[in-house]
Write a protein that holds these residues in place. Sequence first.
Motif, PDB file in Angstrom:
ATOM      1  N   VAL A  27       0.835  -1.204   0.000  1.00  0.00           N
ATOM      2  CA  VAL A  27       0.000   0.000   0.000  1.00  0.00           C
ATOM      3  C   VAL A  27       0.867   1.251   0.000  1.00  0.00           C
ATOM      4  O   VAL A  27       0.569   2.235  -0.689  1.00  0.00           O
ATOM      5  CB  VAL A  27      -0.960  -0.018   1.210  1.00  0.00           C
ATOM      6  N   PHE A  28       1.949   1.219   0.745  1.00  0.00           N
ATOM      7  CA  PHE A  28       2.876   2.340   0.840  1.00  0.00           C
ATOM      8  C   PHE A  28       3.411   2.726  -0.538  1.00  0.00           C
ATOM      9  O   PHE A  28       3.337   3.883  -0.950  1.00  0.00           O
ATOM     10  CB  PHE A  28       4.010   1.912   1.779  1.00  0.00           C
ATOM     11  N   TRP A  29       3.931   1.753  -1.272  1.00  0.00           N
ATOM     12  CA  TRP A  29       4.517   2.044  -2.571  1.00  0.00           C
ATOM     13  C   TRP A  29       3.464   2.277  -3.645  1.00  0.00           C
ATOM     14  O   TRP A  29       3.679   3.056  -4.578  1.00  0.00           O
ATOM     15  CB  TRP A  29       5.504   0.958  -2.980  1.00  0.00           C
ATOM     16  N   SER A  30       2.324   1.639  -3.512  1.00  0.00           N
ATOM     17  CA  SER A  30       1.233   1.899  -4.447  1.00  0.00           C
ATOM     18  C   SER A  30       0.746   3.338  -4.312  1.00  0.00           C
ATOM     19  O   SER A  30       0.514   4.026  -5.311  1.00  0.00           O
ATOM     20  CB  SER A  30       0.086   0.919  -4.172  1.00  0.00           C
ATOM     21  N   SER A  31       0.618   3.808  -3.088  1.00  0.00           N
ATOM     22  CA  SER A  31       0.204   5.195  -2.853  1.00  0.00           C
ATOM     23  C   SER A  31       1.261   6.177  -3.346  1.00  0.00           C
ATOM     24  O   SER A  31       0.922   7.206  -3.943  1.00  0.00           O
ATOM     25  CB  SER A  31      -0.057   5.431  -1.367  1.00  0.00           C
ATOM     26  N   ALA A  32       2.510   5.873  -3.095  1.00  0.00           N
ATOM     27  CA  ALA A  32       3.592   6.757  -3.549  1.00  0.00           C
ATOM     28  C   ALA A  32       3.605   6.854  -5.068  1.00  0.00           C
ATOM     29  O   ALA A  32       3.888   7.913  -5.629  1.00  0.00           O
ATOM     30  CB  ALA A  32       4.937   6.254  -3.044  1.00  0.00           C
ATOM     31  N   SER A  33       3.283   5.770  -5.739  1.00  0.00           N
ATOM     32  CA  SER A  33       3.260   5.759  -7.196  1.00  0.00           C
ATOM     33  C   SER A  33       2.029   6.480  -7.738  1.00  0.00           C
ATOM     34  O   SER A  33       2.084   7.077  -8.816  1.00  0.00           O
ATOM     35  CB  SER A  33       3.274   4.313  -7.689  1.00  0.00           C
ATOM     36  N   HIS A  34       0.935   6.420  -7.025  1.00  0.00           N
ATOM     37  CA  HIS A  34      -0.303   7.054  -7.498  1.00  0.00           C
ATOM     38  C   HIS A  34      -0.291   8.561  -7.303  1.00  0.00           C
ATOM     39  O   HIS A  34      -0.768   9.305  -8.161  1.00  0.00           O
ATOM     40  CB  HIS A  34      -1.505   6.449  -6.774  1.00  0.00           C
ATOM     41  N   TRP A  35       0.266   9.029  -6.197  1.00  0.00           N
ATOM     42  CA  TRP A  35       0.278  10.459  -5.880  1.00  0.00           C
ATOM     43  C   TRP A  35       1.621  11.048  -6.280  1.00  0.00           C
ATOM     44  O   TRP A  35       2.569  11.045  -5.503  1.00  0.00           O
ATOM     45  CB  TRP A  35       0.015  10.685  -4.399  1.00  0.00           C
ATOM     46  N   VAL A  36       1.720  11.552  -7.490  1.00  0.00           N
ATOM     47  CA  VAL A  36       2.957  12.130  -8.009  1.00  0.00           C
ATOM     48  C   VAL A  36       2.963  13.620  -7.660  1.00  0.00           C
ATOM     49  O   VAL A  36       2.131  14.375  -8.158  1.00  0.00           O
ATOM     50  CB  VAL A  36       3.055  11.923  -9.531  1.00  0.00           C
ATOM     51  N   LEU A  37       3.872  14.030  -6.798  1.00  0.00           N
ATOM     52  CA  LEU A  37       3.937  15.400  -6.285  1.00  0.00           C
ATOM     53  C   LEU A  37       2.610  15.817  -5.649  1.00  0.00           C
ATOM     54  O   LEU A  37       2.220  16.974  -5.712  1.00  0.00           O
ATOM     55  CB  LEU A  37       4.292  16.398  -7.384  1.00  0.00           C
ATOM     56  N   GLY A  38       1.908  14.879  -5.055  1.00  0.00           N
ATOM     57  CA  GLY A  38       0.631  15.176  -4.425  1.00  0.00           C
ATOM     58  C   GLY A  38      -0.524  15.230  -5.400  1.00  0.00           C
ATOM     59  O   GLY A  38      -1.651  15.535  -5.013  1.00  0.00           O
ATOM     60  N   VAL A  39      -0.284  14.946  -6.666  1.00  0.00           N
ATOM     61  CA  VAL A  39      -1.326  14.970  -7.695  1.00  0.00           C
ATOM     62  C   VAL A  39      -1.680  13.525  -8.044  1.00  0.00           C
ATOM     63  O   VAL A  39      -0.788  12.740  -8.367  1.00  0.00           O
ATOM     64  CB  VAL A  39      -0.823  15.717  -8.960  1.00  0.00           C
ATOM     65  N   PRO A  40      -2.962  13.170  -8.004  1.00  0.00           N
ATOM     66  CA  PRO A  40      -3.324  11.795  -8.369  1.00  0.00           C
ATOM     67  C   PRO A  40      -3.023  11.518  -9.841  1.00  0.00           C
ATOM     68  O   PRO A  40      -3.241  12.367 -10.707  1.00  0.00           O
ATOM     69  CB  PRO A  40      -4.830  11.721  -8.083  1.00  0.00           C
ATOM     70  N   ALA A 124       9.891  19.717  -7.943  1.00  0.00           N
ATOM     71  CA  ALA A 124       9.049  20.891  -7.652  1.00  0.00           C
ATOM     72  C   ALA A 124       9.819  22.178  -7.923  1.00  0.00           C
ATOM     73  O   ALA A 124       9.262  23.135  -8.476  1.00  0.00           O
ATOM     74  CB  ALA A 124       8.567  20.836  -6.202  1.00  0.00           C
ATOM     75  N   ARG A 125      11.088  22.222  -7.547  1.00  0.00           N
ATOM     76  CA  ARG A 125      11.899  23.412  -7.816  1.00  0.00           C
ATOM     77  C   ARG A 125      12.052  23.644  -9.323  1.00  0.00           C
ATOM     78  O   ARG A 125      11.948  24.771  -9.805  1.00  0.00           O
ATOM     79  CB  ARG A 125      13.270  23.292  -7.178  1.00  0.00           C
ATOM     80  N   ARG A 126      12.300  22.575 -10.066  1.00  0.00           N
ATOM     81  CA  ARG A 126      12.436  22.707 -11.533  1.00  0.00           C
ATOM     82  C   ARG A 126      11.142  23.178 -12.168  1.00  0.00           C
ATOM     83  O   ARG A 126      11.162  24.011 -13.082  1.00  0.00           O
ATOM     84  CB  ARG A 126      12.862  21.372 -12.152  1.00  0.00           C
ATOM     85  N   ILE A 127      10.027  22.661 -11.715  1.00  0.00           N
ATOM     86  CA  ILE A 127       8.737  23.064 -12.277  1.00  0.00           C
ATOM     87  C   ILE A 127       8.457  24.526 -11.965  1.00  0.00           C
ATOM     88  O   ILE A 127       7.993  25.275 -12.824  1.00  0.00           O
ATOM     89  CB  ILE A 127       7.607  22.151 -11.753  1.00  0.00           C
ATOM     90  N   ARG A 128       8.771  24.952 -10.752  1.00  0.00           N
ATOM     91  CA  ARG A 128       8.527  26.350 -10.395  1.00  0.00           C
ATOM     92  C   ARG A 128       9.399  27.294 -11.238  1.00  0.00           C
ATOM     93  O   ARG A 128       8.928  28.310 -11.722  1.00  0.00           O
ATOM     94  CB  ARG A 128       8.793  26.606  -8.922  1.00  0.00           C
ATOM     95  N   VAL A 129      10.660  26.947 -11.426  1.00  0.00           N
ATOM     96  CA  VAL A 129      11.582  27.816 -12.160  1.00  0.00           C
ATOM     97  C   VAL A 129      11.269  27.826 -13.658  1.00  0.00           C
ATOM     98  O   VAL A 129      11.212  28.890 -14.279  1.00  0.00           O
ATOM     99  CB  VAL A 129      13.048  27.374 -11.923  1.00  0.00           C
ATOM    100  N   GLU A 130      11.024  26.645 -14.224  1.00  0.00           N
ATOM    101  CA  GLU A 130      10.893  26.552 -15.675  1.00  0.00           C
ATOM    102  C   GLU A 130       9.460  26.734 -16.176  1.00  0.00           C
ATOM    103  O   GLU A 130       9.271  27.020 -17.354  1.00  0.00           O
ATOM    104  CB  GLU A 130      11.454  25.216 -16.154  1.00  0.00           C
TER     105      GLU A 130
END
Length: 174
Positions: A27-40, A124-130
């Motif tokens: 469940v831990f890794w399934s959730s980590a894979s589903h929520w990419v940067l907190g986005v489903p 997240a830093r790359r997305i904010r800058v670029e």
Amino acid sequence: MDLSQTIFELIDMRSFSNLWFWIALAVFWSSASHWVLGVPWDSVLRAKRNGGQAEIDLQDLVRINCNRLLHIADVSGLFLIGGSCFILTGLAGVGFGYNVEFAQAVFLLLFPMSIVSLLSVRLARRIRVEAPQPEELRKRLARHRFWVQFIGMISIFVTSLWGMFQNFQISPLG
């Protein structure tokens, strides 16, 4: 039988022979894979498939979650890194130095996730800058998800090998 004995029998502190540990790991890794940067992940797929409002929603979700993650990293990142290193070092020392199986199991859960957390902050830093365009944003999220899944796969493999080794050590044949 007292309450603490009942709880410890239910939880079974020998983690690697406990079904609950393996369910929690999955469940831990399934959730980590589903929520990419907190986005489903289904939001990313919907934005790719439908475009329009779904794409705008995805960009907004990514922007909100990146800002939230970077705010946490900027405000308390040093304390989080120090505390995480302290906890991980303590778990590794107690788990592998003193052979406490529960600490080993928690370390094998948290250490790979700390790597994923660092990768998330970096993205997240790359997305904010670029400020990438929607298609490039989806590609970056997909690439990040791939690496989360890869780290998860390696983590599950290493944990299962270590768990089998531990179970063989305590078995009558070992």
